[in-house]
Scaffold this active site. Sequence first.
Site, mmCIF file in Angstrom:
data_model
loop_
_atom_site.group_PDB
_atom_site.id
_atom_site.type_symbol
_atom_site.label_atom_id
_atom_site.label_comp_id
_atom_site.label_asym_id
_atom_site.label_seq_id
_atom_site.Cartn_x
_atom_site.Cartn_y
_atom_site.Cartn_z
ATOM 1 C CB ILE B 86 7.708 2.007 5.625
ATOM 2 C CG1 ILE B 86 6.280 2.555 5.590
ATOM 3 C CG2 ILE B 86 8.103 1.598 7.041
ATOM 4 C CD1 ILE B 86 6.019 3.761 6.425
ATOM 5 C CG LEU B 88 10.422 -3.668 3.045
ATOM 6 C CD1 LEU B 88 11.110 -4.800 2.283
ATOM 7 C CD2 LEU B 88 8.954 -4.008 3.285
ATOM 8 C CB CYS B 148 11.040 -5.553 -1.703
ATOM 9 S SG CYS B 148 11.615 -7.223 -1.573
ATOM 10 N N GLY B 291 -6.025 -2.899 3.666
ATOM 11 C CA GLY B 291 -4.764 -2.259 4.053
ATOM 12 C C GLY B 291 -4.954 -0.870 4.616
HETATM 13 C C1 LIG Z 1 2.308 1.960 5.279
HETATM 14 C C2 LIG Z 1 2.273 0.778 4.365
HETATM 15 C C3 LIG Z 1 3.202 -0.232 4.505
HETATM 16 C C4 LIG Z 1 3.200 -1.335 3.658
HETATM 17 N N1 LIG Z 1 4.120 -2.330 3.841
HETATM 18 C C5 LIG Z 1 4.074 -3.426 3.050
HETATM 19 C C6 LIG Z 1 4.976 -4.506 3.264
HETATM 20 O O1 LIG Z 1 5.796 -4.493 4.183
HETATM 21 N N2 LIG Z 1 4.908 -5.579 2.418
HETATM 22 C C7 LIG Z 1 3.987 -5.658 1.414
HETATM 23 O O2 LIG Z 1 3.961 -6.644 0.700
HETATM 24 N N3 LIG Z 1 3.104 -4.654 1.210
HETATM 25 C C8 LIG Z 1 3.136 -3.543 2.000
HETATM 26 N N4 LIG Z 1 2.218 -2.543 1.794
HETATM 27 C C9 LIG Z 1 1.238 -2.663 0.703
HETATM 28 C C10 LIG Z 1 -0.111 -3.200 1.180
HETATM 29 O O3 LIG Z 1 0.011 -4.484 1.758
HETATM 30 C C11 LIG Z 1 -1.123 -3.250 0.036
HETATM 31 O O4 LIG Z 1 -0.669 -4.137 -0.938
HETATM 32 C C12 LIG Z 1 -1.358 -1.898 -0.611
HETATM 33 O O5 LIG Z 1 -1.305 -0.871 0.344
HETATM 34 C C13 LIG Z 1 -2.683 -1.832 -1.356
HETATM 35 O O6 LIG Z 1 -3.765 -2.090 -0.498
HETATM 36 P P1 LIG Z 1 -4.617 -0.939 0.254
HETATM 37 O O7 LIG Z 1 -5.043 0.033 -0.792
HETATM 38 O O8 LIG Z 1 -5.750 -1.649 0.892
HETATM 39 O O9 LIG Z 1 -3.711 -0.315 1.233
HETATM 40 C C14 LIG Z 1 2.222 -1.425 2.643
HETATM 41 C C15 LIG Z 1 1.269 -0.414 2.509
HETATM 42 C C16 LIG Z 1 1.272 0.673 3.348
HETATM 43 C C17 LIG Z 1 0.243 1.738 3.174
#
Ligand SMILES: Cc1cc2nc3c(=O)[nH]c(=O)nc-3n(C[C@H](O)[C@H](O)[C@H](O)COP(=O)(O)O)c2cc1C
Lengths: 304, 329
Positions: B86, B88, B148, B291
């Site tokens: 994405i 950010l 990041c 997430g």
């Molecule tokens: C579409 C998307 C956008 C994400 N954006 C961020 C973000 O802006 N900042 C962040 O720290 N993690 C971001 N993440 C990571 C999630 O917060 C999380 O750490 C990661 O997806 C693992 O958890 P999950 O398996 O439950 O998704 C994003 C994940 C996804 C899928």
Amino acid sequence: MSERPVQQRVRLRSITPEGAYHRLVLDAGQVARTAQPGQFVALSVGGADSAMLLRRCFSIAGRREGGIELLIAARGKGSTWLTQRRPGTSLDVIGPLGGPFPPAPRRAGVVLVGGGYGAAPLLWFAEELIARGRAASTVQLVLGAASQDRLAGVEQARALGAGVHVTTDDGSAGIAGRVTAAVPAALAAARREAPRESRPAPGSAPAAGSGSAETAGPPVEVYACGPMAMLRAVSEVAAEHGSPTWCAVEESMACGVGVCMTCVLPIRGADGVVRNLRTCTDGPTFDARAIVWDQIPSLTGGSR
Amino acid sequence: MSAGERAEGTAGEVSGVDMTTHLGTLELPNPVLTASGCSAAGRELDPFLDVAGLGAVVTKSIARAARPGRATPRMAETPSGMLNSIGLQGPGIEAFLAKDVPWLRERGARAVVSIAGGDAAEFAELAGRLAELGPEGGISALEVNISCPNVANRGLVFACDPAASTQVIAGVVEVVAGRLPVLAKLSPDVTDIVEIARACLDAGADGLAMINTTLGMVIDTDTLRPVLAGITGGLSGPAIRPIAVRCIYQVHAAMRAGALRPAPIVGIGGVRTGLDALQLVAAGACAVQVGTATFNDPSAPERVLGELRHALAERGFARFVDAIGRAHD
Ligand SMILES: Cc1cc2nc3c(=O)[nH]c(=O)nc-3n(C[C@H](O)[C@H](O)[C@H](O)COP(=O)(O)O)c2cc1C
Ligand SMILES: Cc1cc2nc3c(=O)[nH]c(=O)nc-3n(C[C@H](O)[C@H](O)[C@H](O)COP(=O)(O)OP(=O)(O)OC[C@H]3O[C@@H](n4cnc5c(N)ncnc54)[C@H](O)[C@@H]3O)c2cc1C
Ligand code: FES
């Protein structure tokens, strides 16, 4: 602002092959209650422990006795799974999502251009326009596809009494060629059939800015639903004839509800600033003039 | 069959579990949160769950200025997961404070705000702005997304470099000055996650959030080109859960062994059900975030909470906190 979406576990009422597609009717009463043409649903696929985590999005193709209709092309794993379900299967649906097609001005003619299954939501739209008192002849449908089996809604459109223009890439039905080949004729027919009152009096000069004989006369609005390259081509032809186009886009969506930011398109705002807007919540229908086509990777040699 | 389905038959006996948990000085009524980037700023999930009923809403990482994000395609589905790039995309801190924080406050939701910067100064500036508002201004905690790219170091992510992690966290901790708990969000893409955890805790972080996505790639076999416009993307979803469990276990083990200052760990990665959450908790997490599962089921965070409560009751736990780190006993 449209109604809030709901998440519902629903029964698959029926599933019927229709050319290359399948028509599904879901007993999704709560979704049906507020759904309007142009909105879509997101279905989970593969069952509770599915490795296909993301929902698949489909335009709502109509409302039927407290249920909703979808027209689904089996494409990859998820859509194929859906088209193989038996009536009675329980499905998890979220909808209605996105905004409806913007209303067509009463005095305008309407041209609806559908590529393949993209015709499905436009037929429902046509049905609603006519049900609300618009003369069927002021609605012109251009239905195009690669081949005859991938055409959708031709019979339905004829039954409505709307103008029907058919194209196929391989010439197996209608005009051989792309939908754009039939758009000028559809625009002319819509203009000819547009409500009388708004026609310029005989002998009067065409309105300023619409110099050619072709674009003179009542306004015509175009609604298009299909692949991105088709939307762009249709909107260019329509613009040459002085008509705006509403494009219903189909971007890859991970969530469908506005939380993930995967589904964006570059859209120019009224302030002139280009922003990546979410097509799931800010769309899926956009004014073609606001879409910044040259910044869309899939159209400019991006990887897909 | 999921834990939730089983929960229905035996509801009633589950109400007894005390789900309270703590992230440093912050008390949460329960340990299930949304994950950054998977719930925007909560509002879009409002039709599907009660944001105030969650432990907290973790908002999409916010930067100083508005960011357009990367080109599309931004996602690809993978077995039991997805890749995202994405970049950010977001409105910038001022618009976020004007529009999103007031909504969360009005709803009575606890907001954990995730911040992202291109250098330590941007992180500190964002942290200062949020700490000024503090709990009275509707901010419950900060999550520092050090996964990041570091502009000064050819885009290498801060979280892959202990020195860069230290610099960012120390800057944030200094300006926050105890007004909010500070969580450092770690990347699993490192050789030794305990070393990065130590860098962050030594720099003064109140806790750790782990894991962020792990870098992956998918190639379209028709075009033989990468599917994502950004070429690589972050892998998330149940596919990465074993990696999350391992990372949490290693860091918690180091804390138990006295090799690392004890601190709360917020577990993230592949949680789809209450039992998934319980794995992360048993590995050492004192709260979990949901997430990618939210894309499959927008009510997932609320459902996972119910399922976790039930799973704890079934296993005879009267208090959630008693399950934390049980895999180490
Ligand atoms: C579409 C998307 C956008 C994400 N954006 C961020 C973000 O802006 N900042 C962040 O720290 N993690 C971001 N993440 C990571 C999630 O917060 C999380 O750490 C990661 O997806 C693992 O958890 P999950 O398996 O439950 O998704 C994003 C994940 C996804 C899928
Ligand atoms: C708003 C909207 C309305 C749509 N309406 C219809 C409709 O009425 N009828 C119909 O047959 N199809 C429609 N589609 C396309 C449909 O969503 C895809 O064909 C379907 O998701 C493909 O899934 P799959 O598992 O078969 O393919 P896969 O290629 O295996 O899918 C992998 C991933 O890519 C995504 N994806 C793949 N192709 C598309 C695509 N063309 N558009 C969006 N996402 C895609 C999938 O959602 C999935 O996450 C619509 C899409 C959108 C966004
Ligand atoms: S699909 Fe998630 S924001 Fe549009």
